[in-house]
Write a protein that holds these residues in place. Structure first.
Motif, mmCIF file in Angstrom:
data_model
loop_
_atom_site.group_PDB
_atom_site.id
_atom_site.type_symbol
_atom_site.label_atom_id
_atom_site.label_comp_id
_atom_site.label_asym_id
_atom_site.label_seq_id
_atom_site.Cartn_x
_atom_site.Cartn_y
_atom_site.Cartn_z
ATOM 1 N N PRO A 200 0.827 -1.213 0.000
ATOM 2 C CA PRO A 200 0.000 0.000 0.000
ATOM 3 C C PRO A 200 0.853 1.252 0.000
ATOM 4 O O PRO A 200 1.941 1.294 0.597
ATOM 5 N N VAL A 201 0.351 2.286 -0.697
ATOM 6 C CA VAL A 201 1.089 3.533 -0.775
ATOM 7 C C VAL A 201 1.316 4.095 0.627
ATOM 8 O O VAL A 201 0.424 4.064 1.484
ATOM 9 N N GLY A 202 2.547 4.562 0.872
ATOM 10 C CA GLY A 202 2.885 5.135 2.160
ATOM 11 C C GLY A 202 3.536 4.176 3.117
ATOM 12 O O GLY A 202 4.100 4.600 4.132
ATOM 13 N N GLU A 203 3.474 2.869 2.837
ATOM 14 C CA GLU A 203 4.106 1.879 3.704
ATOM 15 C C GLU A 203 5.501 1.552 3.184
ATOM 16 O O GLU A 203 5.774 1.672 1.976
ATOM 17 N N PRO A 204 6.391 1.133 4.073
ATOM 18 C CA PRO A 204 7.770 0.827 3.645
ATOM 19 C C PRO A 204 7.792 -0.287 2.600
ATOM 20 O O PRO A 204 7.055 -1.277 2.709
ATOM 21 N N LEU A 205 8.631 -0.128 1.598
ATOM 22 C CA LEU A 205 8.758 -1.122 0.539
ATOM 23 C C LEU A 205 9.815 -2.150 0.909
ATOM 24 O O LEU A 205 10.874 -1.818 1.449
ATOM 25 N N GLY A 206 9.518 -3.419 0.611
ATOM 26 C CA GLY A 206 10.510 -4.467 0.757
ATOM 27 C C GLY A 206 11.462 -4.472 -0.420
ATOM 28 O O GLY A 206 11.284 -3.730 -1.396
ATOM 29 N N PRO A 207 12.462 -5.347 -0.385
ATOM 30 C CA PRO A 207 13.463 -5.376 -1.462
ATOM 31 C C PRO A 207 12.881 -5.758 -2.823
ATOM 32 O O PRO A 207 13.471 -5.415 -3.851
ATOM 33 N N ALA A 208 11.751 -6.467 -2.858
ATOM 34 C CA ALA A 208 11.153 -6.883 -4.127
ATOM 35 C C ALA A 208 9.738 -6.319 -4.289
ATOM 36 O O ALA A 208 8.923 -6.876 -5.017
ATOM 37 N N SER A 209 9.457 -5.207 -3.621
ATOM 38 C CA SER A 209 8.100 -4.652 -3.594
ATOM 39 C C SER A 209 7.986 -3.411 -4.468
ATOM 40 O O SER A 209 8.976 -2.716 -4.727
ATOM 41 N N ILE A 210 6.745 -3.133 -4.885
ATOM 42 C CA ILE A 210 6.402 -1.883 -5.553
ATOM 43 C C ILE A 210 5.118 -1.343 -4.928
ATOM 44 O O ILE A 210 4.359 -2.086 -4.289
ATOM 45 N N VAL A 211 4.883 -0.061 -5.136
ATOM 46 C CA VAL A 211 3.679 0.573 -4.589
ATOM 47 C C VAL A 211 2.457 0.134 -5.389
ATOM 48 O O VAL A 211 2.484 0.049 -6.623
ATOM 49 N N ASP A 212 1.366 -0.124 -4.684
ATOM 50 C CA ASP A 212 0.094 -0.455 -5.340
ATOM 51 C C ASP A 212 -0.548 0.840 -5.845
ATOM 52 O O ASP A 212 -1.440 1.396 -5.215
ATOM 53 N N SER A 213 -0.105 1.311 -6.991
ATOM 54 C CA SER A 213 -0.645 2.545 -7.565
ATOM 55 C C SER A 213 -1.919 2.286 -8.364
ATOM 56 O O SER A 213 -2.768 3.181 -8.502
ATOM 57 N N ASN A 214 -2.070 1.070 -8.916
ATOM 58 C CA ASN A 214 -3.231 0.787 -9.760
ATOM 59 C C ASN A 214 -4.540 0.966 -9.017
ATOM 60 O O ASN A 214 -5.496 1.564 -9.531
ATOM 61 N N SER A 215 -4.609 0.433 -7.798
ATOM 62 C CA SER A 215 -5.877 0.525 -7.077
ATOM 63 C C SER A 215 -6.199 1.965 -6.710
ATOM 64 O O SER A 215 -7.369 2.355 -6.651
ATOM 65 N N GLU A 216 -5.176 2.787 -6.472
ATOM 66 C CA GLU A 216 -5.424 4.203 -6.196
ATOM 67 C C GLU A 216 -6.048 4.876 -7.419
ATOM 68 O O GLU A 216 -7.013 5.634 -7.305
ATOM 69 N N ALA A 217 -5.485 4.584 -8.597
ATOM 70 C CA ALA A 217 -5.999 5.185 -9.823
ATOM 71 C C ALA A 217 -7.410 4.687 -10.123
ATOM 72 O O ALA A 217 -8.282 5.462 -10.527
ATOM 73 N N ILE A 218 -7.638 3.383 -9.946
ATOM 74 C CA ILE A 218 -8.961 2.821 -10.241
ATOM 75 C C ILE A 218 -10.015 3.396 -9.301
ATOM 76 O O ILE A 218 -11.119 3.769 -9.724
ATOM 77 N N ALA A 219 -9.692 3.484 -8.020
ATOM 78 C CA ALA A 219 -10.651 4.060 -7.066
ATOM 79 C C ALA A 219 -10.969 5.503 -7.426
ATOM 80 O O ALA A 219 -12.120 5.945 -7.323
ATOM 81 N N ALA A 220 -9.960 6.244 -7.886
ATOM 82 C CA ALA A 220 -10.202 7.620 -8.293
ATOM 83 C C ALA A 220 -11.086 7.670 -9.536
ATOM 84 O O ALA A 220 -11.972 8.538 -9.654
ATOM 85 N N GLN A 221 -10.877 6.752 -10.485
ATOM 86 C CA GLN A 221 -11.728 6.702 -11.677
ATOM 87 C C GLN A 221 -13.165 6.356 -11.310
ATOM 88 O O GLN A 221 -14.115 6.900 -11.886
#
Length: 301
Positions: A200-221
């Protein structure tokens, strides 16, 4: 079901829209109806304007009294009073007289036209009521007059069902006397992300992690389209976890938008879960990016 050919985008859209039905109607206060869709045709409960009124600040006159008025040959009329918006005239306009009237003020009895203040010798703005006014322009019948019912009349059909309630529609409904309105409930759209790599956006990323930006964009749409997003979180690439999250979403939402898990990878389990709990109706659309798009339906448990 075999999905051997890519489905054209237009066909995929049409197939999905076949299943879209209006949600139940509910009665809401007008102040809460913005963004909803009218569930029934709406007619006027009131007549607007309810009476003839002035479209200008000026003087209500009998048109025949000022037929020959001009700057060179003004017509002088006795001023018998004043009427402002929200007040009733306390006198009638008779031959040789006029009444000062402000924008929105009721047209007094006997008058059939309004001469704007700029076409008189009266000062504009805040001023004492003159005893006599010089009229510098003719005014035919109906000049600068908004007639009763010129906007709407009681019983007029105003808006068809299916109209989305915008700020302008709110104004029309209010003017027509509707304190409440029957509208369709806003859709609740569940948003689910899938993938072991997502954080989730705002939480610390692990070594193989990425931010879940898709769900933020979809919720905004979803919100921009006038629906209510229901954030259902991130499901890992695990069959049972995805099944549990989809089942939860089916209970909480009218439709689900799921990002990830529908391609041909070894961990893409979403389309299999959809097939288990319901029906997978289409997969693979002729668009790029996004070719592995899947759509299906499932009953509520």
């Amino acid at each position: 079901m075999a999905y051997t050919e890519l489905l054209p985008l237009e066909d995929a859209r049409a197939r999905i829209l076949e299943d879209v039905l209006p949600l139940r109607a509910e009665s809401l206060p007008l102040s809460e109806a913005l963004g909803h869709v009218l569930a029934e045709d709406v007619s006027a409960l009131l007549t607007l304007p309810p009476w003839d009124n002035s479209a200008m600040d000026g003087f209500a006159v009998r048109s025949e009294d000022v037929a020959g008025a001009s700057a060179e040959t003004p017509v002088h009329l006795a001023v018998v009073g004043e009427v402002a918006a929200g007040h009733e005239p306390d006198a009638a306009v008779v031959s040789g007289s006029a009444m000062r009237v402000l924008t929105g003020g009721m047209l007094p009895p006997g008058a059939d036209a309004v001469v704007k203040v700029e076409d008189t010798d009266a000062p504009p703005g805040v001023a004492e009521l003159p005893q006599v006014v010089a009229i510098h322009a003719a005014a035919p019948p109906g000049k600068n007059v908004r007639t009763a019912g010129s906007d709407m009349r009681q019983g007029d059909e105003l808006l068809p069902k299916g109209t989305r309630v915008t700020p302008a529609v709110v104004a029309v409904l209010a003017a027509a006397g509707h304190a409440r309105v029957n509208v369709h409930r806003l859709p609740r759209i569940g948003v689910i992300s899938t993938g072991d790599e997502l954080t989730p956006v705002g939480e610390p990323l692990g070594p193989a992690s990425i931010v879940d930006s898709n769900s933020e964009a979809i919720a905004a749409q979803v919100r921009a389209a006038g629906a209510e997003p229901v954030r259902l979180g991130i499901a890992p690439d695990d069959h049972e976890a995805v099944r549990e999250r989809l089942t939860e979403g089916i209970l909480d939402a009218d439709a689900l938008v799921i990002t990830g898990g529908v391609s041909v990878g070894a961990h893409d389990v979403v389309k299999e879960v959809i097939s288990e709990i319901g029906t997978l109706d289409l997969w693979r659309v002729a668009i790029q990016p996004g070719k592995p798009l899947a759509y299906g339906s499932a009953p509520r448990p």
